[in-house]
Scaffold this active site. Structure first.
Site, mmCIF file in Angstrom:
data_model
loop_
_atom_site.group_PDB
_atom_site.id
_atom_site.type_symbol
_atom_site.label_atom_id
_atom_site.label_comp_id
_atom_site.label_asym_id
_atom_site.label_seq_id
_atom_site.Cartn_x
_atom_site.Cartn_y
_atom_site.Cartn_z
ATOM 1 N N LYS A 79 0.648 -1.187 -0.311
ATOM 2 C CA LYS A 79 -0.042 -0.094 -0.335
ATOM 3 C C LYS A 79 1.122 0.981 0.144
ATOM 4 O O LYS A 79 2.144 1.282 0.402
ATOM 5 C CB LYS A 79 -0.455 -0.139 1.295
ATOM 6 N N SER A 154 -10.046 2.140 2.291
ATOM 7 C CA SER A 154 -8.605 2.650 1.593
ATOM 8 C C SER A 154 -7.317 1.958 1.554
ATOM 9 O O SER A 154 -7.264 1.985 0.339
ATOM 10 C CB SER A 154 -8.371 3.064 2.970
ATOM 11 N N SER A 178 -10.116 -0.417 6.536
ATOM 12 C CA SER A 178 -9.525 -0.438 5.390
ATOM 13 C C SER A 178 -8.797 -1.622 4.732
ATOM 14 O O SER A 178 -8.522 -1.278 4.090
ATOM 15 C CB SER A 178 -8.783 0.804 5.805
#
Lengths: 480, 99
Positions: A79, A154, A178
């Site tokens: 990420k 996310s 997330s």
């Protein structure tokens, strides 16, 4: 290597050891998949050019007789808010444009030590703020099961990379769901470890009392392997700590009635297919000899409200460091103050700005007691609820999300409806307990089967319980 | 109801320049979220302390020393980030100049 689909970390390791697997070939395979699918899915913000070279080096090393380490040659997607030394890190925000990480986050350093390969960094909601990856400054990521739908967020890019065979495993971060919510939307496994189990050093902070790094994988076994590598105390994060020795046995499984009513077989606002699959999971575990008990987390209904005070409060202070002075974007202005406000106006997207303003509001003089102090007291009560419930049962089972993946653009105009997506995941972060989302069943929608996630929640530092029940669900899900 | 003046003040505190229409939209968004947050008033918190830390906190001490020598590669990596520099130093606008 015609089936990267069924590969596991253990198989990669065995293949390397026996000489049957070439990492050059494996990494090329993933790079091919990325080339083919990612222009459409937009899971990656950048693919690293040195991944292949790294694969060659490992192939040579193994050929010379080195034995493979725990994650030798495992191709990871990372990420965009987790720092890798020498690589750009941007948290999918314009304000970090041009920024290069000057050190490895602890989680990355630990993966590196065990031989992991980094394929690239993945798209996410800006500063991990969102539930759909639509808040990225670099365009939304699409759900591989239905391109019209969001992958969740996310950590949407990380979940899609794994779901669409564009990486073997991924790291994400979870502040209010997330990791778990995108894992549920994409049909993969996502673990939010106990707060403090994994060092946050090198994770671009959103809400520091809630953030945790965790793995996203195809199966529970890989999740456990990666978690075992990244967990543990680190000097660079003083809230990190070692797991205590718990008994990992699970006999009693609780279903919190505030999340799901066993009696009614559902809950208001909960999608019917999800309700049906939760009941199926409960029946399965009953058959396997577990005792199922309805329990209560009385304050959990207030978790999301408390979260939307505590989180923006922490966001407004954490994001004050992005001022255009030392790195990233700097806009010109007539004086220093002007440089700050123009840089922050142009660098932050709408959701980041919204949360900074909200956080500034709840912390401002005169409102502190009414908002922040009250929310922190409610947070205490929520934590107490979990303490109490884990005296009655060993683990909790809930849906991960109230709905399957929604359409791109469906919720962007109404921030509150987007926030409500996290209703089942947020209480877990407030209490600091570990939770996992395991794929279980599907919701048919417009001719497509959308994945469903079952969330398991364990007491602090007892991730093993998540794995043991998760495996049972996983085996059943594979048989369908 | 949150006024536009309040939003202006918050934007100033948060060092974010907002346009007129953004001020209006943010006032509405904030109102909606604060409306939702109102439900916290239903909770009896009279017996609850504020949970100020996510884990049990105790002081952890260490010597005040740099963990390692900063090497040349680190220096290049760090100074390479500067948005503006002069003779290897980070350059910013004067702190005490108002214009």
């Amino acid at each position: 290597m015609n089936n990267i689909q069924n590969l596991t970390i253990e198989k990669i390791k065995d293949g390397l050891q026996s000489g049957e697997l070439s990492l050059r070939e494996l990494v090329s395979n993933y790079l091919e998949e990325i080339k083919r699918k990612d222009p459409d899915l937009n899971a990656y913000r950048e693919v690293f050019e040195d991944a292949f070279k790294h694969a060659e080096e490992i192939d040579e090393k193994i050929k010379r007789g080195d034995s493979p380490r725990a994650l030798e040659g495992v191709p990871f997607a990372i990420k965009d808010n987790i720092m890798i030394r020498g690589k750009a890190a941007g948290a999918s925000s314009k304000i970090l444009e041009g920024y290069t990480a000057s050190y490895d986050s602890t989680a990355i350093a630990r993966l590196r030590n065990e031989g992991a390969i980094f394929l690239g960094r993945t798209n996410c909601d800006e500063f991990a703020m969102g539930s759909s990856t639509e808040n990225s400054a670099y365009g939304p990521t699409r759900n591989p099961r239905d391109r019209e739908r969001v992958p969740g967020g996310s950590s949407g890019g990380s979940a899609v990379a794994v779901a669409a065979e564009m990486a073997h495993a991924a790291l994400g971060s979870d502040t209010g769901g997330s990791i778990r919510q995108p894992a549920a939307f994409c049909g993969v496994v996502g673990l939010k470890p106990t707060y403090g189990a994994v060092s946050r050093s090198g994770l671009i902070a959103m809400a520091s009392s809630l953030d945790q790094i965790g793995p996203i994988t195809k199966n529970i076994e890989d999740t456990k392997t990666i978690f075992d590598v990244i967990k543990g105390k680190s000097e660079k994060d003083l809230t990190s700590s070692e797991a205590k020795n718990n008994s990992h046995q699970v006999k009693k499984i609780g279903v919190p009635k505030e999340f799901f009513s066993l009696k009614d077989g559902g809950k208001e606002g909960l999608n019917e297919s999800i309700a049906k699959n939760i009941l199926k999971a409960v029946e399965l575990l009953k058959e396997k000899g577990f005792e199922i008990k309805e329990v209560s987390l009385p304050t959990s209904g207030y978790a999301l409200a408390a979260y939307y005070i505590i989180m923006p409060a922490e966001v407004s202070s954490n994001l004050s460091r992005f001022d255009g002075m030392r790195y990233g974007l700097r806009e010109d202005g007539k004086n220093l103050l002007d440089v700050y406000s123009k840089t922050r106006a142009n660098g932050f997207g709408p959701e980041a700005r919204r949360r900074i303003i909200l956080g500034t509001y709840v912390l401002s003089a005169g409102y502190y007691d009414a908002y922040y102090a009250r929310a922190q007291k409610v947070r205490y009560l929520i934590r107490k609820d979990f303490e109490n419930v884990f005296k009655e049962v060993d683990i909790l089972l809930t849906p991960t999300t109230p709905t399957p993946a929604f359409k791109i653009g469906e919720k962007t105009s109404d921030p509150l409806s987007m926030y409500l997506e996290d209703i089942f995941t947020v209480p877990v972060n407030l209490a600091g307990v570990p939770a996992i989302s395991v794929p279980f069943g599907a919701a048919p929608k417009e001719g497509k089967d959308l994945p469903i996630g079952v969330q398991l929640i364990a007491p602090w530092f007892d991730e093993e319980r998540l794995f043991s029940i998760g495996r049972i669900l996983e085996i059943e899900n594979a048989c369908k | 109801m949150i006024s536009k003046e309040e939003i202006k003040k918050l934007a100033q505190l948060a060092r974010i320049h907002l346009t007129e229409s953004e001020e209006k939209n943010l006032a509405e968004d904030l109102q909606n979220v604060l409306g939702y947050i109102e439900k916290l008033k239903e909770v009896d918190v009279s017996q609850a302390p504020e949970m100020t830390h996510a884990t049990e906190v105790k002081n952890i001490f260490r010597a005040d020393e740099p963990p390692k020598e900063v090497n040349e590669a680190d220096k290049i990596l760090l100074s390479g980030q500067f948005p503006e520099s002069e003779r290897g130093y980070l350059k910013v606008k004067g702190v005490f100049n108002s214009e």
